[in-house]
Design an enzyme around this catalytic site. Structure first.
Site, PDB file in Angstrom:
ATOM      1  CB  SER A 157      -1.010   0.012   1.127  1.00 45.15           C
ATOM      2  OG  SER A 157      -1.831   1.116   1.083  1.00 45.15           O
ATOM      3  CG  HIS A 158       0.182   3.792   3.498  1.00 40.18           C
ATOM      4  ND1 HIS A 158      -0.466   2.752   3.655  1.00 40.18           N
ATOM      5  CD2 HIS A 158       0.480   4.339   4.494  1.00 40.18           C
ATOM      6  CE1 HIS A 158      -0.603   2.336   4.898  1.00 40.18           C
ATOM      7  NE2 HIS A 158       0.010   3.279   5.562  1.00 40.18           N
TER       8      HIS A 158
ATOM      9  CG  ASP B 182      -2.110   4.526  -1.540  1.00 44.39           C
ATOM     10  OD1 ASP B 182      -2.806   4.478  -2.636  1.00 44.39           O
ATOM     11  OD2 ASP B 182      -2.226   3.433  -0.834  1.00 44.39           O
TER      12      ASP B 182
ATOM     13  CG  ASP C 200      -2.643  -0.136  -2.918  1.00 44.51           C
ATOM     14  OD1 ASP C 200      -2.504   1.021  -2.115  1.00 44.51           O
ATOM     15  OD2 ASP C 200      -3.189  -1.190  -2.282  1.00 44.51           O
TER      16      ASP C 200
ATOM     17  CG  ASP D 148      -5.735   1.384  -1.258  1.00 42.99           C
ATOM     18  OD1 ASP D 148      -4.775   2.243  -0.992  1.00 42.99           O
ATOM     19  OD2 ASP D 148      -5.819   0.330  -0.546  1.00 42.99           O
ATOM     20  NE  ARG D 149      -3.756   3.828   2.623  1.00 44.64           N
ATOM     21  CZ  ARG D 149      -3.693   3.943   3.887  1.00 44.64           C
ATOM     22  NH1 ARG D 149      -3.482   4.735   4.678  1.00 44.64           N
ATOM     23  NH2 ARG D 149      -3.789   2.502   4.658  1.00 44.64           N
TER      24      ARG D 149
ATOM     25  CE  LYS E  69      -7.078   1.915   2.100  1.00 45.49           C
ATOM     26  NZ  LYS E  69      -7.364   0.884   2.912  1.00 45.49           N
TER      27      LYS E  69
END
Length: 541
Positions: free
Chosen positions: A111-112, A275, A277, A279-280, A374
């Protein structure tokens, strides 16, 4: 040879976002293989199944994808749908699982978190609804990792991940697909692309920072190619294995280049970041930062202006640490508003049951029932569609929203990489004193209630305990404390601070100044700085 002997590794317990470790940990012989085999076993095997596979392009992603493909073939999978180059954003992977009727999918991302040989890597399994595996499955995966004795992997040449189309790998079909097209097509069904093209034709200026991460190609295709935004609207658009040395977390601390531009004299009309991947999201206007909690509330209040939601929302959900700003919108609209633990799987249950169509969390994540993750670019498009419909600036929309609903001043303070024992002891001491706090006065604030949040899922009846500490003060202010599971070393203590201001003259203060009494009360109650020796939080959002 397809069967390989192995022994269990410690520390393969997945969290709400899969298993995250340092990249070199995953690169150990058999470590990735053990976890993938345990995952296949825990979901009842993959014989005859179709799975989606892709990731955010971080270091070791391609190598991991090739290993997983050979393991899927050896385990009898019928088809693997793979993003070209082993690329897929997390929301795009969720969409492909749903669109293609796949049995599940594996997402390669942390992710982030930063990427690179000395940074982070992750593996997450998503279910057939496109959402993260529930706790029953992640627990089964963990159990299997503790007893595994062999894994299955096909001895075969690496399949071609760069050419679109189908190839064979043993008895399994490998289908390499454009990672962007299906997702971009989905966005066209939800938003008024003509109105957005007209917006850019009018001279509207936008800056999208993809932080050298996966949304670069998606953002270029959507904003520059399909909507006609000028070339260069998307910055840091090429995904890099180490994210160009960036920390791909879209918040004011790490997206400082975008923040500087948006707060400068020549700021564009609108700014956004996503971010690692995809999703943010972070949303900005010229001279204006929109907190994630406020963003969720604004999207809820204006969703009827967007074609995909013109029929109205089914309901709204937020994670418990997220501010109550959206609760006030839900009340005004006559909608149910659910408060869940942190983790998108809880939203997925509500969406699958048809109870909510919009959801979000304070950690820069918002989404809807179009997928079961998300979705950063979806949130950016929601904002753009609302701006086009209302013909107002971001600052004007925020001022109008606060005048109508009041303002929930809100901030999150992160203390990163704390010794786990120290962090757990600190919160354990707070747990022991919860019952004595009610009615007490701290830094001029009266404690109305104090508890450790537990959630009973209204869909399946499952109970999730120990989801964070809530201290509520008279007048609607509160402090929430919880340990995050998104890091790869030590513990991250997140402190969420919230103060409600209903009056117009209380709507225009700096959030940190407005929250000063809450910050002081938290230190008095918990003693974070005193007990950790930290001068302050590592990240403030």
């Amino acid at each position: 040879m397809t069967r390989h002997e192995t022994q269990p590794f410690d520390g393969q317990k997945p969290g709400t976002s899969g298993l995250r470790k340092k990249t070199r940990v995953f690169m150990q012989p058999n470590f990735l293989e053990n976890f993938v085999q345990a995952t296949f076993d825990a979901v009842g095997g993959v014989q005859g199944k179709t799975l989606v596979l892709g990731g955010d392009g971080r270091f070791f992603g391609r190598e991991a994808a090739l290993t997983i493909l050979k393991m899927a073939a050896a385990n009898g999978a019928a088809r693997m749908i793979v993003g070209q180059g082993a690329w897929l954003s997390t929301p795009a992977a969720s969409n492909l699982i749903r669109q293609r009727g796949a049995d599940g999918g594996i997402i390669l991302s942390a992710s982030h978190n930063p990427g690179g040989p000395d940074e982070d890597f992750g593996v997450k399994y998503n279910m057939s609804n496109g959402g993260p595996a529930p706790e029953s499955v992640t627990s089964a995966i963990h159990q299997r990792t503790q007893e595994i004795t062999e894994y299955r992997k096909l001895d075969a040449p690496d399949p071609d991940l760069d050419s679109l189309g189908e190839t064979g790998l043993g008895e399994m079909t490998v289908e390499v697909v454009d990672p962007v097209a299906a997702y971009a097509d989905l966005m066209e069904t939800l938003f008024d692309f003509k109105a957005l093209r007209d917006l850019f034709d009018s001279g509207f200026r936008m800056r999208m920072d993809s932080m050298c991460a996966i949304t670069g190609p998606y953002a270029v295709e959507i904003f520059e190619n399909r909507l006609g935004a000028p070339t260069g609207t998307v910055t840091h658009a090429t995904p890099l294995p180490d994210f160009g040395g960036m920390h791909p977390d879209p918040n004011p601390t790490w997206a400082h280049e975008l923040m500087d531009e948006m707060m400068g004299d020549a700021a564009p009309d609108f700014g956004a970041a996503s971010d690692g991947d995809g999703d943010r999201n972070m949303i900005l206007g010229a001279g204006t930062y929109v907190s994630p909690s406020d963003s969720l509330a604004v999207l809820a209040a204006n969703a009827h202006l967007v074609p995909g939601y013109a029929g109205g929302l089914k309901g709204i959900a937020r994670s418990m640490p997220t501010s109550a700003a959206v609760d006030r919108v839900a009340e005004a609209l006559g909608l149910d508003c659910y408060e869940t633990p942190t983790g998108w799987k809880f939203f997925g249950n509500l969406m699958d049951a048809g109870r909510v169509s919009l959801c979000g969390e304070e950690s820069f994540g918002t989404g809807s029932d179009h997928v079961r993750e998300k979705d950063g670019l979806w949130a950016v498009l929601m904002w753009l569609n609302i701006l086009a419909a209302r013909k107002m600036s971001v600052a004007e929309i925020m001022a109008d929203h606060w005048a109508r609903f009041g303002r929930n001043y809100y901030s999150r303070h992160d203390y990163e990489a704390l010794p786990i024992e120290q962090a757990e002891t600190m919160l354990g001491d707070l747990r022991a004193r919860l019952g004595d706090l009610v009615g007490s006065e701290v830094e001029g604030l009266s404690v109305a209630s104090a508890d450790e949040f537990a959630y009973t899922d209204p869909v399946d009846g499952s109970i999730s305990r120990g989801q964070g500490f809530r201290i509520l003060f008279e007048g609607g202010s509160r402090v929430v404390l919880r340990l995050s599971g998104t890091g790869t070393e030590g513990a991250t203590l997140r402190v969420y601070l919230e103060r409600y201001a209903p009056e117009p003259d209380g709507l225009d203060h700096d959030p940190q100044e407005a929250l000063a009494p809450m910050i002081a009360a938290t230190e008095t109650l918990v003693g974070i700085r005193e007990r950790t020796g930290r001068a302050g939080p590592d990240v403030i959002t």
